[in-house]
Design a protein around this motif. Structure first.
Motif, PDB file in Angstrom:
ATOM      1  N   ASP A 171       0.832  -1.210   0.000  1.00 52.58           N
ATOM      2  CA  ASP A 171       0.000   0.000   0.000  1.00 52.58           C
ATOM      3  C   ASP A 171       0.866   1.259   0.000  1.00 52.58           C
ATOM      4  OD1 ASP A 171      -2.269  -1.529  -0.008  1.00 52.58           O
ATOM      5  OD2 ASP A 171      -2.604  -1.401   2.169  1.00 52.58           O
ATOM      6  N   ARG A 172       1.927   1.222   0.784  1.00 48.03           N
ATOM      7  CA  ARG A 172       2.811   2.400   0.850  1.00 48.03           C
ATOM      8  C   ARG A 172       3.445   2.696  -0.513  1.00 48.03           C
ATOM      9  NH1 ARG A 172       7.988   3.863   1.402  1.00 48.03           N
ATOM     10  NH2 ARG A 172       8.731   1.711   1.216  1.00 48.03           N
ATOM     11  N   LEU A 173       3.972   1.637  -1.151  1.00 47.78           N
ATOM     12  CA  LEU A 173       4.612   1.815  -2.456  1.00 47.78           C
ATOM     13  C   LEU A 173       3.595   2.225  -3.525  1.00 47.78           C
ATOM     14  CD1 LEU A 173       7.035  -1.263  -2.446  1.00 47.78           C
ATOM     15  CD2 LEU A 173       7.655   1.147  -2.188  1.00 47.78           C
ATOM     16  N   GLN A 174       2.413   1.646  -3.458  1.00 49.53           N
ATOM     17  CA  GLN A 174       1.389   1.951  -4.452  1.00 49.53           C
ATOM     18  C   GLN A 174       0.957   3.415  -4.363  1.00 49.53           C
ATOM     19  OE1 GLN A 174       0.324  -0.447  -6.788  1.00 49.53           O
ATOM     20  NE2 GLN A 174      -0.410   1.450  -7.766  1.00 49.53           N
TER      21      GLN A 174
ATOM     22  N   GLN B  31       2.829   5.888  -3.429  1.00 53.27           N
ATOM     23  CA  GLN B  31       3.905   6.694  -4.008  1.00 53.27           C
ATOM     24  C   GLN B  31       3.817   6.698  -5.536  1.00 53.27           C
ATOM     25  OE1 GLN B  31       7.617   5.202  -2.497  1.00 53.27           O
ATOM     26  NE2 GLN B  31       7.366   6.190  -0.475  1.00 53.27           N
ATOM     27  N   VAL B  32       3.523   5.510  -6.084  1.00 55.96           N
ATOM     28  CA  VAL B  32       3.393   5.419  -7.544  1.00 55.96           C
ATOM     29  C   VAL B  32       2.198   6.243  -8.021  1.00 55.96           C
ATOM     30  CG1 VAL B  32       2.915   3.870  -9.480  1.00 55.96           C
ATOM     31  CG2 VAL B  32       4.532   3.183  -7.690  1.00 55.96           C
ATOM     32  N   ASP B  33       1.088   6.115  -7.299  1.00 56.95           N
ATOM     33  CA  ASP B  33      -0.132   6.815  -7.701  1.00 56.95           C
ATOM     34  C   ASP B  33      -0.009   8.334  -7.555  1.00 56.95           C
ATOM     35  OD1 ASP B  33      -1.232   4.362  -8.227  1.00 56.95           O
ATOM     36  OD2 ASP B  33      -2.338   4.211  -6.313  1.00 56.95           O
ATOM     37  N   SER B  34       0.888   8.780  -6.726  1.00 52.53           N
ATOM     38  CA  SER B  34       1.031  10.228  -6.522  1.00 52.53           C
ATOM     39  C   SER B  34       1.609  10.927  -7.754  1.00 52.53           C
ATOM     40  CB  SER B  34       1.924  10.497  -5.309  1.00 52.53           C
ATOM     41  OG  SER B  34       3.267  10.089  -5.584  1.00 52.53           O
ATOM     42  N   GLY B  35       2.324  10.193  -8.610  1.00 55.77           N
ATOM     43  CA  GLY B  35       2.908  10.760  -9.819  1.00 55.77           C
ATOM     44  C   GLY B  35       4.112  11.633  -9.566  1.00 55.77           C
ATOM     45  N   SER B  36       4.608  11.624  -8.368  1.00 58.23           N
ATOM     46  CA  SER B  36       5.742  12.484  -8.024  1.00 58.23           C
ATOM     47  C   SER B  36       7.080  11.761  -8.137  1.00 58.23           C
ATOM     48  CB  SER B  36       5.567  13.007  -6.593  1.00 58.23           C
ATOM     49  OG  SER B  36       5.526  11.917  -5.687  1.00 58.23           O
ATOM     50  N   MET B  37       7.053  10.483  -8.471  1.00 58.16           N
ATOM     51  CA  MET B  37       8.285   9.704  -8.509  1.00 58.16           C
ATOM     52  C   MET B  37       8.957   9.831  -9.875  1.00 58.16           C
ATOM     53  SD  MET B  37       7.070   6.207  -6.593  1.00 58.16           S
ATOM     54  CE  MET B  37       8.731   5.608  -6.359  1.00 58.16           C
ATOM     55  N   ARG B  38      10.262   9.701  -9.842  1.00 55.83           N
ATOM     56  CA  ARG B  38      10.986   9.647 -11.106  1.00 55.83           C
ATOM     57  C   ARG B  38      10.668   8.314 -11.785  1.00 55.83           C
ATOM     58  NH1 ARG B  38      17.124  10.459  -9.818  1.00 55.83           N
ATOM     59  NH2 ARG B  38      16.544   8.784  -8.354  1.00 55.83           N
ATOM     60  N   ILE B  39      10.875   8.260 -13.064  1.00 57.83           N
ATOM     61  CA  ILE B  39      10.527   7.056 -13.814  1.00 57.83           C
ATOM     62  C   ILE B  39      11.316   5.856 -13.299  1.00 57.83           C
ATOM     63  CG2 ILE B  39      10.616   5.963 -16.087  1.00 57.83           C
ATOM     64  CD1 ILE B  39      10.089   8.689 -17.326  1.00 57.83           C
ATOM     65  N   VAL B  40      12.586   6.095 -13.006  1.00 53.64           N
ATOM     66  CA  VAL B  40      13.436   4.998 -12.509  1.00 53.64           C
ATOM     67  C   VAL B  40      12.912   4.487 -11.175  1.00 53.64           C
ATOM     68  CG1 VAL B  40      15.744   4.368 -11.742  1.00 53.64           C
ATOM     69  CG2 VAL B  40      15.461   5.881 -13.710  1.00 53.64           C
ATOM     70  N   ASP B  41      12.562   5.427 -10.276  1.00 59.42           N
ATOM     71  CA  ASP B  41      12.063   5.035  -8.951  1.00 59.42           C
ATOM     72  C   ASP B  41      10.700   4.361  -9.049  1.00 59.42           C
ATOM     73  OD1 ASP B  41      14.333   6.074  -7.789  1.00 59.42           O
ATOM     74  OD2 ASP B  41      13.427   8.039  -7.409  1.00 59.42           O
ATOM     75  N   GLU B  42       9.900   4.869  -9.995  1.00 58.73           N
ATOM     76  CA  GLU B  42       8.571   4.282 -10.160  1.00 58.73           C
ATOM     77  C   GLU B  42       8.670   2.840 -10.646  1.00 58.73           C
ATOM     78  OE1 GLU B  42       4.621   4.990 -12.900  1.00 58.73           O
ATOM     79  OE2 GLU B  42       5.801   6.740 -12.273  1.00 58.73           O
TER      80      GLU B  42
ATOM     81  N   SER C 117       5.414  -6.070  -7.228  1.00 61.12           N
ATOM     82  CA  SER C 117       5.233  -7.386  -7.839  1.00 61.12           C
ATOM     83  C   SER C 117       5.899  -8.478  -6.999  1.00 61.12           C
ATOM     84  CB  SER C 117       5.816  -7.369  -9.260  1.00 61.12           C
ATOM     85  OG  SER C 117       5.685  -8.639  -9.856  1.00 61.12           O
ATOM     86  N   GLN C 118       7.102  -8.162  -6.516  1.00 61.85           N
ATOM     87  CA  GLN C 118       7.828  -9.120  -5.677  1.00 61.85           C
ATOM     88  C   GLN C 118       7.094  -9.365  -4.354  1.00 61.85           C
ATOM     89  OE1 GLN C 118      10.452 -10.925  -6.346  1.00 61.85           O
ATOM     90  NE2 GLN C 118      10.726 -11.773  -4.278  1.00 61.85           N
ATOM     91  N   LEU C 119       6.546  -8.300  -3.793  1.00 59.32           N
ATOM     92  CA  LEU C 119       5.824  -8.429  -2.521  1.00 59.32           C
ATOM     93  C   LEU C 119       4.544  -9.246  -2.682  1.00 59.32           C
ATOM     94  CD1 LEU C 119       6.301  -4.806  -1.121  1.00 59.32           C
ATOM     95  CD2 LEU C 119       7.244  -6.915  -0.156  1.00 59.32           C
ATOM     96  N   ASN C 120       3.893  -9.109  -3.825  1.00 59.36           N
ATOM     97  CA  ASN C 120       2.690  -9.910  -4.071  1.00 59.36           C
ATOM     98  C   ASN C 120       3.025 -11.400  -4.133  1.00 59.36           C
ATOM     99  OD1 ASN C 120       0.532  -8.042  -4.140  1.00 59.36           O
ATOM    100  ND2 ASN C 120       1.215  -7.291  -6.152  1.00 59.36           N
ATOM    101  N   ARG C 121       4.189 -11.700  -4.719  1.00 61.57           N
ATOM    102  CA  ARG C 121       4.615 -13.108  -4.751  1.00 61.57           C
ATOM    103  C   ARG C 121       4.927 -13.602  -3.328  1.00 61.57           C
ATOM    104  NH1 ARG C 121       7.223 -11.414  -9.573  1.00 61.57           N
ATOM    105  NH2 ARG C 121       9.201 -11.073  -8.465  1.00 61.57           N
ATOM    106  N   GLN C 122       5.554 -12.717  -2.547  1.00 58.81           N
ATOM    107  CA  GLN C 122       5.855 -13.094  -1.160  1.00 58.81           C
ATOM    108  C   GLN C 122       4.571 -13.320  -0.355  1.00 58.81           C
ATOM    109  OE1 GLN C 122       8.538 -10.483   0.881  1.00 58.81           O
ATOM    110  NE2 GLN C 122      10.131 -10.604  -0.697  1.00 58.81           N
TER     111      GLN C 122
ATOM    112  N   LYS D  21      11.142   0.828 -10.167  1.00 55.73           N
ATOM    113  CA  LYS D  21      11.641   0.013  -9.049  1.00 55.73           C
ATOM    114  C   LYS D  21      10.519  -0.288  -8.054  1.00 55.73           C
ATOM    115  CE  LYS D  21      15.251  -0.205  -5.513  1.00 55.73           C
ATOM    116  NZ  LYS D  21      14.348  -0.703  -4.471  1.00 55.73           N
ATOM    117  N   ALA D  22       9.674   0.709  -7.779  1.00 55.36           N
ATOM    118  CA  ALA D  22       8.570   0.521  -6.843  1.00 55.36           C
ATOM    119  C   ALA D  22       7.585  -0.511  -7.372  1.00 55.36           C
ATOM    120  CB  ALA D  22       7.864   1.851  -6.586  1.00 55.36           C
ATOM    121  N   LEU D  23       7.303  -0.449  -8.676  1.00 54.25           N
ATOM    122  CA  LEU D  23       6.386  -1.418  -9.280  1.00 54.25           C
ATOM    123  C   LEU D  23       6.970  -2.835  -9.228  1.00 54.25           C
ATOM    124  CD1 LEU D  23       5.128   0.668 -12.346  1.00 54.25           C
ATOM    125  CD2 LEU D  23       3.809   0.008 -10.312  1.00 54.25           C
TER     126      LEU D  23
END
Length: 259
Positions: free
Chosen positions: A142-145, A147-158, A166-171, A160-162
């Motif tokens: 939720d925290r990472l999502q 940040q992504v939804d805020s649109g304030s992240m750089r493309i590289v950071d976004e 994905s990795q957390l969903n597998r976990q 990485k967050a995505l």
């Protein structure tokens, strides 16, 4: 003028008086009746003293019997024979159940090894996961999502967050496997507990407790025998004194009854 009494009349009168005196019964003096209650009390006390003296004599004789190993008819020897026979029966009963108990212990050992293996696997798997529960994983997602939804992240950071999401969903899906593994561990623990419970049955405990009680009593008898051997001369002197005392008490009772 009054007539004078003749000698024959006087003699007859005297004879009649003597006959009357002889006809009277002389009262017999009865012996004094003893105090019945005092008699009973005295006899009861004497008999009580005799009983105590006899019991004391019997105790000393019993101790002396212990110093005669060949005397199989003594109370202590008979008791030893009874206890040893019972011990033998208990050993036979325990031996008959030993084979079944051994099989159960083997099963417990195998299950215990399996349990340790499962626990180690669970620990290793969890050590590779950063989070301890599904709730913690979801909070991080939720925290990472956000940040992504805020649109304030750089493309590289976004990106990485995505990727992290994905990795957390597998976990998160992997935690279901942890729960299944834990259920398996709990099941093995339950099997071990049930098997151990079957070995700790009331009958086996009762036999074990009785075995301990018998050996303790045998040890006590042996200790008393050892003490009797050490004090043999003193016991003989004590027996003589006790016998003399018993005879005095017996005589006292007899004298009271013969009164």
């Amino acid at each position: 003028m009054a007539e004078a009494a003749t000698p024959s009349a006087i003699a007859m009168s005297t004879s009649n008086a003597g006959a009357q005196d002889k006809g009277k019964a002389t009262p017999v003096q009865k012996p004094e009746r003893p105090d019945e209650e005092a008699f009973k009390a005295e006899l009861a006390k004497a008999e009580k003293d005799l009983k105590a003296s006899q019991e004391r004599l019997n105790q000393i004789k019993s101790k002396l019997d212990m110093t005669k190993p060949s005397n199989k008819d003594s109370p202590s020897a008979k008791r030893q024979q009874e206890l040893r026979a019972e011990l033998q029966q208990i050993r036979q009963q325990q031996q008959s159940s030993k084979s079944g108990r051994t099989q159960i212990m083997d099963r417990v050992k195998r299950l215990d090894e399996n349990l340790k293996s499962r626990i180690n696997e669970q620990k290793n798997a969890r050590s590779r996961v950063q989070f301890k529960s599904v709730d913690e994983v979801e909070k991080e997602i939720d925290r990472l999502q956000k940040q992504v939804d805020s649109g304030s992240m750089r493309i590289v950071d976004e990106k990485k967050a995505l990727a992290d999401i994905s990795q957390l969903n597998r976990q998160k899906k992997g935690f279901a496997g942890f729960e299944d593994a834990q259920k398996g561990i709990d099941d093995v623990k339950a099997q071990i507990a049930e098997l151990k419970k079957s070995m700790d049955d009331p009958e086996s405990r009762a036999l074990s407790d009785r075995y301990t009680t018998i050996t303790s009593e045998l040890d006590k008898i042996k200790s008393e025998q050892d003490d009797a051997f050490k004090n043999l001369n003193a016991l003989r002197d004590e027996r003589t004194k006790a016998h003399d005392d018993q005879q005095k008490k017996y005589t006292a009772v007899k004298e009271i009854k013969d009164r």
